[in-house]
Scaffold this active site. Structure first.
Site, short mmCIF file in Angstrom:
data_model
loop_
_atom_site.label_atom_id
_atom_site.label_comp_id
_atom_site.label_asym_id
_atom_site.label_seq_id
_atom_site.Cartn_x
_atom_site.Cartn_y
_atom_site.Cartn_z
N ASP A 1 17.31 -35.93 135.25
CA ASP A 1 17.68 -36.93 134.26
C ASP A 1 18.84 -37.81 134.72
OD1 ASP A 1 15.71 -36.12 132.52
OD2 ASP A 1 17.00 -34.80 131.35
N ASN B 1 22.42 -43.40 127.56
CA ASN B 1 22.59 -42.24 126.68
C ASN B 1 23.78 -42.37 125.74
OD1 ASN B 1 20.41 -40.69 127.32
ND2 ASN B 1 21.52 -39.17 128.53
N ASP C 1 39.84 -34.92 120.60
CA ASP C 1 39.71 -35.07 122.05
C ASP C 1 38.99 -36.35 122.44
OD1 ASP C 1 41.02 -32.72 122.42
OD2 ASP C 1 39.26 -31.56 123.03
N LEU D 1 18.08 -42.17 122.13
CA LEU D 1 17.57 -41.51 123.34
C LEU D 1 18.56 -40.49 123.87
CD1 LEU D 1 15.19 -41.51 125.39
CD2 LEU D 1 16.52 -43.15 126.74
N THR E 1 20.01 -36.23 122.35
CA THR E 1 19.72 -34.86 122.80
C THR E 1 20.51 -34.49 124.05
OG1 THR E 1 17.78 -35.79 123.92
CG2 THR E 1 17.41 -34.72 121.81
N TYR F 1 24.74 -35.21 125.64
CA TYR F 1 26.11 -34.77 125.32
C TYR F 1 26.31 -34.69 123.81
CZ TYR F 1 31.24 -34.63 125.95
OH TYR F 1 32.57 -34.28 125.94
N LEU G 1 24.28 -33.80 121.48
CA LEU G 1 23.76 -32.55 120.94
C LEU G 1 24.67 -31.38 121.29
CD1 LEU G 1 21.41 -31.22 119.41
CD2 LEU G 1 20.25 -30.95 121.61
N SER G 2 25.22 -31.39 122.50
CA SER G 2 26.15 -30.33 122.91
C SER G 2 27.41 -30.33 122.05
CB SER G 2 26.54 -30.51 124.38
OG SER G 2 25.42 -30.37 125.21
N GLN H 1 28.55 -40.77 134.20
CA GLN H 1 28.43 -41.14 135.61
C GLN H 1 29.42 -42.21 136.06
OE1 GLN H 1 24.30 -42.24 136.12
NE2 GLN H 1 23.62 -40.12 136.21
#
EC number: 2.7.1.23
Length: 284
Positions: free
Chosen positions: A70, A139, A169, A177, A180, A182, A184-185, A236
């Site tokens: 991904d 994302n 933080d 898109l 699901t 970061y 979602l985490s 990134q």
């Protein structure tokens, strides 16, 4: 063959030589280039994330085959976004949530592509701006602390209307898109990938009353932090955000374009890749 519709750019992430799958990627790359030729496609390689440098080359392609996971697909989508080119992922690695196909299914996928039996999915992307610097995110855009200690205050506005101040933080501004990833985490909601919305999810917020927020994509958003912060794009790329300097975010006029199998079903992917709705004890 000079047909633009038969030209496929092959993208391999430039840092793939640092990847544990380097040998597998190198072998797959050669096999993919040979397969494209056998199937009647022109092809060329891109192993850079510099869309400006490779602009003329990018224009030659009908679509981009992204070989990897991904992260590779996200890098390629940002690089080609301004050129309005679709991408499709061939999974080599672990999750492959965005991937269209496994390596052993690529031949059938290419044959379907030639017969126009592939669907084009168009997803909302984010356009961000800090001062004179603009960028796209597929994302999410994350505003994060620069310092390990302390709390970051982030003032959020929709248009000219302040609607919240986040203390923690940081803050995730995700696309559907990317809901699901970061988001979602960080316990943000799953939002259907074809929706038109922003998802704002606070990171370790100081207040018990702060919850994720879903906003319609018609809003132009702005954010200011009370001290220097980092802006992270799709995990990134990073940009510096000075204290009280506005970060502007809006819906990109160009959509994120992914080629997928006609049979791909979003809810099925959630179940297969993320075990959505499954018992925690179920073995994969």
């Amino acid at each position: 063959m000079k047909d633009l519709n038969k030209t496929i750019g092959v993208f391999v992430r430039p840092t793939h030589h640092q990847n544990a799958l380097f040998k597998e990627l190198e072998q797959a790359k050669e096999w993919v280039l040979t397969l494209l030729e056998d199937e009647g496609f022109e092809s060329f390689m891109i192993d850079s994330l510099d869309g400006a440098k490779d602009a003329q080359l990018i224009k030659k392609a009908y679509a981009f085959l992204c070989l990897g996971g991904d992260g590779t697909i996200l890098g390629a989508l940002r690089m080609t976004h301004a050129h309005n080119k679709p991408c499709f992922g061939v999974r080599i690695g672990n999750l492959g949530f965005l991937s269209a196909v496994e390596l052993n299914g690529l031949k059938d996928f290419l044959q379907d592509l030639k017969q126009n039996r592939i669907k084009l999915e168009e997803h909302l992307a984010l356009e961000g701006r800090i001062g004179n610097t603009s960028f796209y995110a597929i994302n999410e855009i994350v505003i994060a602390k620069k310092k390990a200690l302390g709390v970051l205050d982030i003032k959020a506005c929709a248009g000219h209307t302040p609607f919240n101040t986040y203390k923690g933080d940081g803050l995730i501004i995700a696309t559907p898109l990317g809901s699901t990833a970061y988001n979602l985490s960080a316990h943000g909601p799953i939002v259907h990938a074809l929706s038109q919305s922003y998802i704002l999810t606070p990171l370790c917020d100081f207040s018990l009353t702060q919850r994720p927020l879903v906003l319609g994509a018609e809003f132009c958003l702005s954010f200011c932090a009370h001290e220097d912060a980092l802006v992270v794009i799709d995990g990134q790329a990073t940009y510096d955000l000075k204290a009280n300097q506005p970060l502007y975010i809006q819906k990109s006029p160009t959509t994120t374009k992914l080629l997928q199998k006609n049979s791909r079903d979003y809810f099925k992917v959630l179940k297969e890749k993320l075990l959505w709705g499954e018992s925690p004890n179920k073995k994969r």
